[in-house]
Design a protein around this motif. Structure first.
Motif, PDB file in Angstrom:
ATOM      1  N   GLY A 247      32.373  58.270  37.094  1.00 11.90           N
ATOM      2  CA  GLY A 247      33.293  57.636  35.760  1.00 11.90           C
ATOM      3  C   GLY A 247      34.121  57.813  36.446  1.00 11.90           C
ATOM      4  O   GLY A 247      34.668  56.182  36.057  1.00 11.90           O
ATOM      5  N   ALA A 248      34.898  58.049  37.601  1.00 10.48           N
ATOM      6  CA  ALA A 248      36.503  57.638  38.064  1.00 10.48           C
ATOM      7  C   ALA A 248      35.982  55.641  38.347  1.00 10.48           C
ATOM      8  O   ALA A 248      36.296  54.844  39.139  1.00 10.48           O
ATOM      9  N   LEU A 249      34.850  55.740  39.515  1.00 13.57           N
ATOM     10  CA  LEU A 249      34.178  54.533  40.045  1.00 13.57           C
ATOM     11  C   LEU A 249      34.084  53.544  39.266  1.00 13.57           C
ATOM     12  O   LEU A 249      33.880  52.434  39.486  1.00 13.57           O
ATOM     13  N   ILE A 250      33.172  54.100  38.090  1.00 18.87           N
ATOM     14  CA  ILE A 250      32.724  52.739  37.298  1.00 18.87           C
ATOM     15  C   ILE A 250      34.125  52.583  36.017  1.00 18.87           C
ATOM     16  O   ILE A 250      33.543  51.081  36.232  1.00 18.87           O
ATOM     17  N   GLY A 251      34.820  53.033  35.809  1.00 22.66           N
ATOM     18  CA  GLY A 251      36.160  52.892  35.406  1.00 22.66           C
ATOM     19  C   GLY A 251      36.714  52.241  36.122  1.00 22.66           C
ATOM     20  O   GLY A 251      37.196  51.027  35.867  1.00 22.66           O
ATOM     21  N   ALA A 252      36.885  52.533  37.730  1.00 28.60           N
ATOM     22  CA  ALA A 252      37.787  51.738  38.213  1.00 28.60           C
ATOM     23  C   ALA A 252      37.444  49.824  38.475  1.00 28.60           C
ATOM     24  O   ALA A 252      37.776  49.235  38.618  1.00 28.60           O
ATOM     25  N   LEU A 289      32.531  57.793  29.328  1.00 21.78           N
ATOM     26  CA  LEU A 289      31.442  57.880  30.175  1.00 21.78           C
ATOM     27  C   LEU A 289      30.648  57.903  30.641  1.00 21.78           C
ATOM     28  O   LEU A 289      29.663  58.396  30.343  1.00 21.78           O
ATOM     29  N   PHE A 290      31.264  59.080  31.470  1.00 23.23           N
ATOM     30  CA  PHE A 290      30.891  59.732  32.172  1.00 23.23           C
ATOM     31  C   PHE A 290      30.926  60.704  32.696  1.00 23.23           C
ATOM     32  O   PHE A 290      31.142  61.792  33.297  1.00 23.23           O
ATOM     33  N   ALA A 291      31.500  61.569  31.380  1.00 25.40           N
ATOM     34  CA  ALA A 291      32.439  63.197  31.205  1.00 25.40           C
ATOM     35  C   ALA A 291      31.740  63.783  32.060  1.00 25.40           C
ATOM     36  O   ALA A 291      30.055  63.948  31.327  1.00 25.40           O
TER      37      ALA A 291
END
Length: 298
Positions: A247-252, A289-291
């Motif tokens: 999720g951090a990767l997609i959010g970034a 999104l990806f919790a």
């Protein structure tokens, strides 16, 4: 076409270092359930420490490539030292208290770390340009880009791959998964949760410091420059899902590309676009999104 390529490249560079910082933030939250505002202090201290020693090494006549060892050493030293001190002195006393108290405590720690920077490093900016000079530049899409900024892609991929491997392929990863799903049961079966918290907090702090140390050669390291980054890192984590590395990767990537698009096309809406997306995600999926899926207790 050239503008599109520039936006894409700028967005990926910005997303890379945002992911490095946000990965540390989301790891700490995922395991310890702590929203660590002091993470911005790790970023700032990593940048200042790296910039100071890169400048000192240059004055001593050491080769420019030595700066990369300084960047890695600064991230490790800052993350481990500050992580241990803050966990043992502040957080360990608050684990059984309300989450809002921990947030306020980490905010206080962030302010203390910012003031300590002024006392130790002064108010003048630092410029650690030596690594950029050492790597030079390359022509891409009709424009010249410094190679150093492009290496952020590799660093971000290493952080992502290393985090995935550690969480899914090691004994520590299995212990962390057990603590995430049920801390009380992990204690009952004999897992040393306190030690796991120390290691997790220091690992997250190292990633925060690495983001600052690696970006230091590309910016003017000045007081207060960490505030914007920590705010955007929170946006990344919220969009992707608290506690999720993918999720951090997609959010970034979303934040980085949207920011680059806004900077080139609508600079007055740079921050508005990012927080608009964050608000939209929270409306549709309040957990992000990806919790990570939560274990159902019976």
């Amino acid at each position: 076409m050239q503008l599109l390529f520039t936006i894409l490249l700028d967005g990926l560079v910005y997303a890379s270092y945002l992911f490095i910082v946000a990965a540390g933030l989301t790891i700490i939250f995922g395991v310890m359930k702590i929203l660590n505002v002091a993470h911005g202090g790790f970023y700032a201290w990593g940048a200042y420490t790296a910039a100071y020693f890169i400048g000192a090494a240059s004055e001593m006549g050491l080769p420019d490539w030595f700066a990369f060892l300084i960047i890695a050493g600064s991230a490790l030293a800052v993350g481990i030292v500050l992580g241990l001190l803050i966990e043992r002195i502040v957080l360990r006393r608050l684990y059984d208290h309300e989450e809002i108290l921990i947030v306020l405590a980490t905010f206080g720690v962030f302010l203390i770390l910012e003031d300590l920077i002024l006392l130790i490093f002064g108010v003048n900016p630092y410029f650690a340009y030596q690594p950029m000079v050492a790597l030079g530049s390359v022509e891409m899409g009709g424009i010249f880009r410094d190679v150093y900024s492009l290496t952020l892609f590799g660093v971000a991929l290493l952080v992502a791959a290393g985090s995935w491997w550690m969480l899914t392929r090691t004994r520590w990863g299995k212990l962390i998964t057990a603590v995430i799903h049920d801390r009380e049961m992990a204690l009952i079966v004999g897992i040393n949760v306190r030690r796991l918290f120390v290691v997790t907090f220091c690992a997250g702090a190292v990633l925060g410091a690495l983001g600052g140390a690696y970006i230091a050669p590309t910016v003017s390291v000045a007081p207060g420059f960490a505030v914007d980054v920590i705010v955007l890192s929170f946006a990344v984590v919220v969009i992707g899902g608290m506690g999720s590395i993918p999720g951090a990767l997609i959010g970034a990537l979303l934040v980085g590309l949207l920011r680059a698009l806004a900077v080139h096309k609508l600079p007055e809406l740079e921050l508005f676009v990012i927080f608009l997306v964050m608000s939209a995600v929270l409306i549709v999926r309040p957990e992000g999104l990806f919790a990570p899926a939560k274990a159902r207790k019976i």
